[in-house]
Design a protein around this motif. Sequence first.
Motif, PDB file in Angstrom:
ATOM      1  N   TRP A  77       1.345  -0.994  -0.203  1.00 40.75           N
ATOM      2  CA  TRP A  77      -0.351   0.052   0.119  1.00 40.75           C
ATOM      3  C   TRP A  77       0.899   1.338   0.244  1.00 40.75           C
ATOM      4  N   ALA A  78       0.238   2.765  -0.561  1.00 42.95           N
ATOM      5  CA  ALA A  78       0.886   3.821   0.422  1.00 42.95           C
ATOM      6  C   ALA A  78      -0.216   4.469   0.817  1.00 42.95           C
ATOM      7  N   THR A  79       0.242   5.764   1.215  1.00 46.15           N
ATOM      8  CA  THR A  79      -0.294   6.551   1.443  1.00 46.15           C
ATOM      9  C   THR A  79      -1.168   7.789   1.064  1.00 46.15           C
ATOM     10  N   THR A  80       0.158   8.019  -0.347  1.00 48.36           N
ATOM     11  CA  THR A  80      -0.735   8.473  -1.453  1.00 48.36           C
ATOM     12  C   THR A  80      -2.086   7.694  -2.405  1.00 48.36           C
ATOM     13  N   CYS A  81      -2.094   6.860  -1.766  1.00 46.02           N
ATOM     14  CA  CYS A  81      -3.310   6.180  -2.606  1.00 46.02           C
ATOM     15  C   CYS A  81      -4.634   5.579  -2.231  1.00 46.02           C
TER      16      CYS A  81
ATOM     17  N   PHE B 115      -4.197 -15.353  12.648  1.00 42.76           N
ATOM     18  CA  PHE B 115      -3.713 -14.454  11.550  1.00 42.76           C
ATOM     19  C   PHE B 115      -3.252 -12.923  12.388  1.00 42.76           C
ATOM     20  N   GLU B 116      -1.967 -13.101  11.184  1.00 40.14           N
ATOM     21  CA  GLU B 116      -1.688 -11.702  10.846  1.00 40.14           C
ATOM     22  C   GLU B 116      -1.878 -11.203  10.135  1.00 40.14           C
ATOM     23  N   THR B 117      -0.743  -9.711   9.842  1.00 38.59           N
ATOM     24  CA  THR B 117      -1.294  -8.780   9.196  1.00 38.59           C
ATOM     25  C   THR B 117       0.063  -8.525   8.998  1.00 38.59           C
ATOM     26  N   VAL B 118       0.425  -8.115   7.406  1.00 37.89           N
ATOM     27  CA  VAL B 118       1.728  -6.889   7.527  1.00 37.89           C
ATOM     28  C   VAL B 118       1.298  -5.750   6.081  1.00 37.89           C
ATOM     29  N   ALA B 119       1.344  -4.688   6.827  1.00 41.14           N
ATOM     30  CA  ALA B 119       0.782  -3.840   5.928  1.00 41.14           C
ATOM     31  C   ALA B 119       2.828  -3.189   5.352  1.00 41.14           C
ATOM     32  N   VAL B 120       2.722  -3.252   3.962  1.00 39.00           N
ATOM     33  CA  VAL B 120       4.228  -3.068   3.641  1.00 39.00           C
ATOM     34  C   VAL B 120       4.367  -2.081   2.420  1.00 39.00           C
ATOM     35  N   ALA B 121       4.266  -1.189   2.752  1.00 39.60           N
ATOM     36  CA  ALA B 121       5.132   0.908   2.426  1.00 39.60           C
ATOM     37  C   ALA B 121       5.308   0.417   1.415  1.00 39.60           C
ATOM     38  N   MET B 122       5.405   0.705  -0.328  1.00 38.66           N
ATOM     39  CA  MET B 122       5.954   1.420  -1.203  1.00 38.66           C
ATOM     40  C   MET B 122       7.737   2.133  -1.098  1.00 38.66           C
ATOM     41  N   SER B 123       8.713   1.558  -1.622  1.00 39.58           N
ATOM     42  CA  SER B 123       9.814   2.226  -1.143  1.00 39.58           C
ATOM     43  C   SER B 123       9.831   3.562  -1.663  1.00 39.58           C
ATOM     44  N   TYR B 124       8.299   4.290  -2.650  1.00 38.59           N
ATOM     45  CA  TYR B 124       8.061   5.808  -2.937  1.00 38.59           C
ATOM     46  C   TYR B 124       7.531   6.405  -1.340  1.00 38.59           C
ATOM     47  N   ASP B 125       6.952   5.924  -0.767  1.00 39.89           N
ATOM     48  CA  ASP B 125       6.474   5.941  -0.052  1.00 39.89           C
ATOM     49  C   ASP B 125       6.876   6.830   1.100  1.00 39.89           C
ATOM     50  N   PRO B 126       7.408   8.353   1.690  1.00 42.39           N
ATOM     51  CA  PRO B 126       7.970   8.891   2.522  1.00 42.39           C
ATOM     52  C   PRO B 126       7.721   7.981   4.021  1.00 42.39           C
ATOM     53  N   ALA B 127       8.726   7.358   5.239  1.00 43.90           N
ATOM     54  CA  ALA B 127       8.795   7.037   6.294  1.00 43.90           C
ATOM     55  C   ALA B 127       8.188   7.670   7.273  1.00 43.90           C
ATOM     56  N   ASP B 128       8.228   9.058   6.727  1.00 43.96           N
ATOM     57  CA  ASP B 128       7.414   9.959   7.463  1.00 43.96           C
ATOM     58  C   ASP B 128       5.694  10.001   8.316  1.00 43.96           C
ATOM     59  N   TYR B 129       5.864  10.248   7.128  1.00 40.66           N
ATOM     60  CA  TYR B 129       4.061   9.735   5.926  1.00 40.66           C
ATOM     61  C   TYR B 129       3.165   8.665   6.702  1.00 40.66           C
ATOM     62  N   VAL B 130       4.365   7.569   6.775  1.00 42.15           N
ATOM     63  CA  VAL B 130       3.723   6.057   6.831  1.00 42.15           C
ATOM     64  C   VAL B 130       3.360   6.197   8.123  1.00 42.15           C
TER      65      VAL B 130
ATOM     66  N   ASP C 228      14.208  -0.315   0.172  1.00 44.12           N
ATOM     67  CA  ASP C 228      14.845  -0.508  -1.427  1.00 44.12           C
ATOM     68  C   ASP C 228      13.711  -1.490  -1.984  1.00 44.12           C
ATOM     69  N   GLY C 229      12.788  -1.787  -2.136  1.00 50.52           N
ATOM     70  CA  GLY C 229      11.887  -2.411  -3.260  1.00 50.52           C
ATOM     71  C   GLY C 229      12.371  -3.944  -3.092  1.00 50.52           C
ATOM     72  N   SER C 230      12.783  -4.483  -2.428  1.00 51.60           N
ATOM     73  CA  SER C 230      13.047  -5.885  -1.920  1.00 51.60           C
ATOM     74  C   SER C 230      11.813  -6.673  -2.104  1.00 51.60           C
ATOM     75  N   ALA C 231      11.185  -6.449  -0.932  1.00 52.50           N
ATOM     76  CA  ALA C 231       9.410  -7.145  -0.388  1.00 52.50           C
ATOM     77  C   ALA C 231       8.627  -7.198  -1.730  1.00 52.50           C
ATOM     78  N   ALA C 232       8.681  -5.539  -1.968  1.00 51.30           N
ATOM     79  CA  ALA C 232       7.233  -6.049  -3.336  1.00 51.30           C
ATOM     80  C   ALA C 232       8.165  -6.485  -4.425  1.00 51.30           C
TER      81      ALA C 232
END
Length: 164
Positions: A55-59, A81-96, A114-118
Motif C-alpha cells: 500500500w501507499a499513503t498516497t493511494c 491471523f497476521e497482517t503485514v502492511a508493506v508501504a511501497m518504497s516511494y512512500d516517505p517513512a514519515d508519512y507512513v 529498497d523495494g525488495s519485498a515488492a
Amino acid sequence: MFLKAITRLVAPVLLVAFLDGCSQPATPDVRFTTLDGQTTPLSALRGKVVLVNFWATTCTTCVAEMPQLVDTYNKFAPRGFETVAVAMSYDPADYVRNYATKNALPFKVALDTDGSAAKGFEDVRLTPTTFLIDKQGRVVQKYLGAPDFPKLHALLDKLLADPA
C-alpha cells in the motif's frame, strides 16, 4: 477413434486438475523492517495465516480499505491471523509512520525502502496489492485492488480452521 475422442476430452481436464494442484506458489524469502525497526523474515510467520498488503499513503483505495483491514485483523488475530502492511518504497517513512500512528494500526507496518519485498512478491507496482498466505507458507489468493471482504472473511475462516 473413440479412444482419441476420450483422450481429447479427458486430457485437458487432467491438465487443469494438475495445474490447479500446483497453483499455490510458495511465498518469497523476504524480510520486512517494521516501523519500530524490527526485521522479520516472512518465514518467521509460518504456521499462521498471513495477509501481506502492499500500500501507499498516497493511494486513495489503500487508505479507503485500511479500516476494513483493521477490522479483519481484529476479528481474526486471536485465531492465528497476521497482517503485514508493506508501504511501497516511494512512500516517505514519515508519512507512513504518521498514518499508522494517527489511525492506530494494530498490525505490523513495514517500510520497503529498497523495494525488495515488492520485487519478491511478483514485482508489485500497483497498490493496493494483497497476498493471502496459508499456514504452510503458500500464496492462496492475490487481490489487485480492495478485496471483497465478506469473501476474504469466509476464506480466512476456512484457512484458520485447517490444521497447520
